[in-house]
Design a protein around this motif. Sequence first.
Motif, short mmCIF file in Angstrom:
data_model
loop_
_atom_site.label_atom_id
_atom_site.label_comp_id
_atom_site.label_asym_id
_atom_site.label_seq_id
_atom_site.Cartn_x
_atom_site.Cartn_y
_atom_site.Cartn_z
N TYR A 159 0.84 -1.21 0.00
CA TYR A 159 0.00 0.00 0.00
C TYR A 159 0.87 1.25 0.00
O TYR A 159 0.59 2.21 -0.73
CB TYR A 159 -0.92 0.00 1.21
CG TYR A 159 -1.85 1.20 1.25
CD1 TYR A 159 -3.09 1.16 0.63
CD2 TYR A 159 -1.47 2.38 1.89
CE1 TYR A 159 -3.94 2.25 0.64
CE2 TYR A 159 -2.31 3.49 1.91
CZ TYR A 159 -3.54 3.42 1.29
OH TYR A 159 -4.36 4.51 1.30
N GLU A 171 1.01 4.20 -3.02
CA GLU A 171 0.93 5.64 -2.81
C GLU A 171 2.15 6.36 -3.38
O GLU A 171 2.03 7.40 -4.03
CB GLU A 171 0.80 5.95 -1.31
CG GLU A 171 -0.59 5.72 -0.75
CD GLU A 171 -0.75 6.35 0.62
OE1 GLU A 171 0.26 6.44 1.37
OE2 GLU A 171 -1.87 6.78 0.96
N ARG A 174 -2.65 6.56 -5.90
CA ARG A 174 -3.74 6.95 -5.01
C ARG A 174 -4.06 8.44 -5.13
O ARG A 174 -4.79 9.00 -4.32
CB ARG A 174 -3.40 6.62 -3.55
CG ARG A 174 -3.42 5.15 -3.23
CD ARG A 174 -4.85 4.60 -3.21
NE ARG A 174 -4.89 3.19 -2.83
CZ ARG A 174 -4.80 2.19 -3.68
NH1 ARG A 174 -4.68 2.42 -4.98
NH2 ARG A 174 -4.85 0.94 -3.27
N GLU A 175 -3.50 9.09 -6.15
CA GLU A 175 -3.70 10.52 -6.34
C GLU A 175 -3.64 10.83 -7.83
O GLU A 175 -3.14 10.03 -8.61
CB GLU A 175 -2.63 11.32 -5.60
CG GLU A 175 -1.22 11.00 -6.08
CD GLU A 175 -0.13 11.65 -5.25
OE1 GLU A 175 -0.48 12.36 -4.29
OE2 GLU A 175 1.06 11.45 -5.56
N PRO A 232 -8.89 10.13 -10.19
CA PRO A 232 -7.98 9.23 -9.47
C PRO A 232 -8.42 7.79 -9.63
O PRO A 232 -9.57 7.51 -9.99
CB PRO A 232 -8.13 9.70 -8.02
CG PRO A 232 -9.55 10.17 -7.95
CD PRO A 232 -9.87 10.76 -9.30
N GLY A 266 -8.68 1.87 -5.07
CA GLY A 266 -8.07 0.62 -4.63
C GLY A 266 -8.43 0.32 -3.19
O GLY A 266 -9.12 1.09 -2.52
N THR A 275 -8.04 -0.20 0.83
CA THR A 275 -7.38 0.54 1.89
C THR A 275 -6.23 -0.28 2.46
O THR A 275 -6.11 -1.48 2.20
CB THR A 275 -8.37 0.87 3.02
OG1 THR A 275 -8.82 -0.37 3.60
CG2 THR A 275 -9.57 1.66 2.47
N ARG A 276 -5.41 0.39 3.26
CA ARG A 276 -4.30 -0.32 3.91
C ARG A 276 -4.84 -1.47 4.78
O ARG A 276 -4.30 -2.57 4.78
CB ARG A 276 -3.50 0.66 4.76
CG ARG A 276 -2.41 -0.03 5.60
CD ARG A 276 -1.88 0.93 6.64
NE ARG A 276 -1.09 1.97 5.99
CZ ARG A 276 0.21 1.85 5.73
NH1 ARG A 276 0.84 0.73 6.05
NH2 ARG A 276 0.87 2.83 5.17
N THR A 314 -4.68 -7.77 -5.81
CA THR A 314 -3.98 -6.52 -6.12
C THR A 314 -2.58 -6.80 -6.64
O THR A 314 -2.08 -6.07 -7.51
CB THR A 314 -3.91 -5.63 -4.87
OG1 THR A 314 -5.23 -5.31 -4.44
CG2 THR A 314 -3.15 -4.34 -5.15
N MET A 322 -8.61 -3.41 -8.48
CA MET A 322 -8.20 -2.03 -8.27
C MET A 322 -8.29 -1.33 -9.61
O MET A 322 -8.35 -1.97 -10.66
CB MET A 322 -6.77 -1.95 -7.74
CG MET A 322 -5.75 -2.53 -8.71
SD MET A 322 -4.04 -2.30 -8.20
CE MET A 322 -3.89 -0.53 -8.32
N GLN A 329 -1.97 7.53 -15.03
CA GLN A 329 -1.33 7.05 -13.81
C GLN A 329 -0.45 5.84 -14.10
O GLN A 329 0.66 5.73 -13.57
CB GLN A 329 -2.40 6.66 -12.77
CG GLN A 329 -3.09 7.82 -12.08
CD GLN A 329 -4.13 7.32 -11.10
OE1 GLN A 329 -4.96 6.48 -11.44
NE2 GLN A 329 -4.10 7.82 -9.89
#
Length: 760
Positions: A403, A407, A412-413, A424, A427, A429-430, A444, A450, A456
């Motif tokens: 994760y 990032e 994730r952005e 964006p 996906g 979460t941690r 993943t 995801m 990206q």
Amino acid sequence: MKKATQSRTVVRMYVVLLLFLVCGFGVLFFQLFMLQIVRGEELQQRAMNQQTRANILGASRGIIFDRNMNPLAESTTVWNICISPAELDQDTLDHVAGRLAEILAPHTDKERILAAAERRNTFYWVIARGVDRTLVDEVLAFITDPEAPVRGVFTEQTTRRNYRYGRLASSILGFTNSDGDGAYGLEAFYNRVLSGTPGRVVSTRDAKGAPMPLMYSQLYAAEDGNSIVLTIDETVQHFLERHLETAVIEHNIQQFATGIVMNVRTGEILAMATMPDFDPNDPFTLTNPHAIERLSHEREDSDAFIELRQNLRFDQWRNRAISDPYEPGSVFKLITAAVAVDNNLVSLNDQFVCNHVFRVSDTDFHCWQRRGHGNQNFMETMQNSCNPAYIMIGQRIGGGLLYDYIEKFGLREVTGIDLPGEAPGIGHTRAMLSREGRVELASTSFGQSMTVTPIQMITSSAATVNGGYLMEPFVVRQVLDPVGNVIQTRQPTVRRQVISHEASDIMRQLAHAVVADGSGRLSAVPGFEIGGKTGTSQKLDQIDAGHILSFVGFAPMDDPQIAILVTLDEPELDNVFGSVIAAPVVGAVFNEVLPYLGIQPHFTAEELARTEAIVPNLANMGLHEAQSVLRNRGLDARVIGNGGTVLRQIPIAGQRMNRGSTVFLYTEEEVLSDNITLPDVRGLTPHEANTRLVGMGLNIELRGAVDGAVSVVADQWPLPGEVMATGDLVVLHINVVQEEVVQTEGAITADNYQAVVPAG
């Protein structure tokens, strides 16, 4: 008594008179107060409207250039035809409206002009926009006729946006609205930069509405907008769009195809496209055959038709390369591998066993290879694109660390590209990636469950091979003022270093192995070290949905400069794998882009020693796959027609040809031709003869040529006048005229070859 009565009467008279005076002056002062204070500004404006006329002077919108200063979008001068309904002569209105409609058709019609003329309190109304000089001259001749001048009709100069290359780069450029403001794409994102400030000529009118002398006029000059210079290369954009368009036809893409070409060192976008696209000169016309088919099922006069048409227009304008997240599939394995390598969790010699099925918790994950890959080392897991192996690698990494790197890689952005509408990805979460059982971590690890956007994906993938740097992608490199001076320059931006140089070196080896001897071999280009990764993902957010196939490629692998990503959304094919469908498209783009950018090929001694190749059988093969097969045999391809499947080839399979010769691929029945009359090329230089014959669709073989010598064609076979088929071989016998060119007076040059050596 009588006097007292008279006195009271006089007093009452004075009182009444005083009251009349007070009331009269009160009303007067009230009216003056209302006219000067309460309504003063309104009445002053009405008086100004009646006494003055402001003609707008359109400001020229800035030019959009490609990186080589080729104008992609520029403004041309046009005129609006306007009326002042308050000043129109009602007695001649019907005649005036009819004549204007006749001149301005199809820009307007008589009914629309008459409807506008009913706005009797209006001094300005546009009845036709974007009229050219010819029509303006006709309008001016009509309204200034000395025998019957027309009041209340005038023209104003403005501009119209022109996109020189039509549909080229439409999803990047966007378009402007009827007022000349940016509506989509760069036109909207950089609207304040490109827009100028309109000027005005304010002139005073007399009681009859006629203009007074120039001494009563005031000019406020227009200020033109700034121009922008893109990172986009018009030629590279053309290469990308042509191959994407072919892929859409070749594989009957049900949704869209997207492509991006990026400089991995700087983040500059050299090309970006979505197919099917649209023409920004006519953006409201639907071009997607599937969209047109959907619209045909609705009644044109229904609300459903209007709503669907507008939604389909919005759909075709979207830049899917930045706005549409998708499941990346196995392309994401580059990220998983980079995390493992950067943290020393895996080495090139580590072994992974694939038995087709790998169980995590209560879920079975399958490898695409039904019999499994057996025992394989780390490099082979990338070459084989083995899902079970990458689930194992993901388990070594762990959900939390994976994760963190997702990032760091910017997934994730938004990337921050200077285009509107970037979305964006989505996906786990941690906590979800780290929870016990870790089914989410498993999926993943090989790029499923995801989503990311193409921009990206290419940006993060580039960071795995460019030394580990996550670059910020951009499409505008400079801003120029109206006279061409540079007032702003964009410098490349490193967002962060994600992995080490050493880890990036290993990732280059892995990516190169995929193309050299793995699932991406159809993207190979002889003479160039290509690397990359295939991707095949199922659209999990839809029931019975198809697949998205993709391939990301890098070149040259010893020092990566260019990355290309192609995604194909829902192709109609039995063999739905990115290695078979998307990889050849990327290879075809590389084959044209790399030489164009001046990146030189390097052939091995073995490759140079092979002077001949056997023509393969390409019948019924997809166009990009056929081109890939020919490339890897050292043969060129020339496509005849706009289809996506090879219907016929010349020469036929099994013939021997010199490396570098051209095989003609026919993709449409109606373009098949066998009627080429062979011209006489005797006396021409080999280069001139080659240009002429190859341009007609023929292949040539040179006999007797000497490198570096001045030569001419002495004889040819077949003889001139023979009727030949496209792709047939012409043998040219070369005579050496001079071993070395000496540029002195009387030396043999291209201009006097035929005089020195007679034909035959």
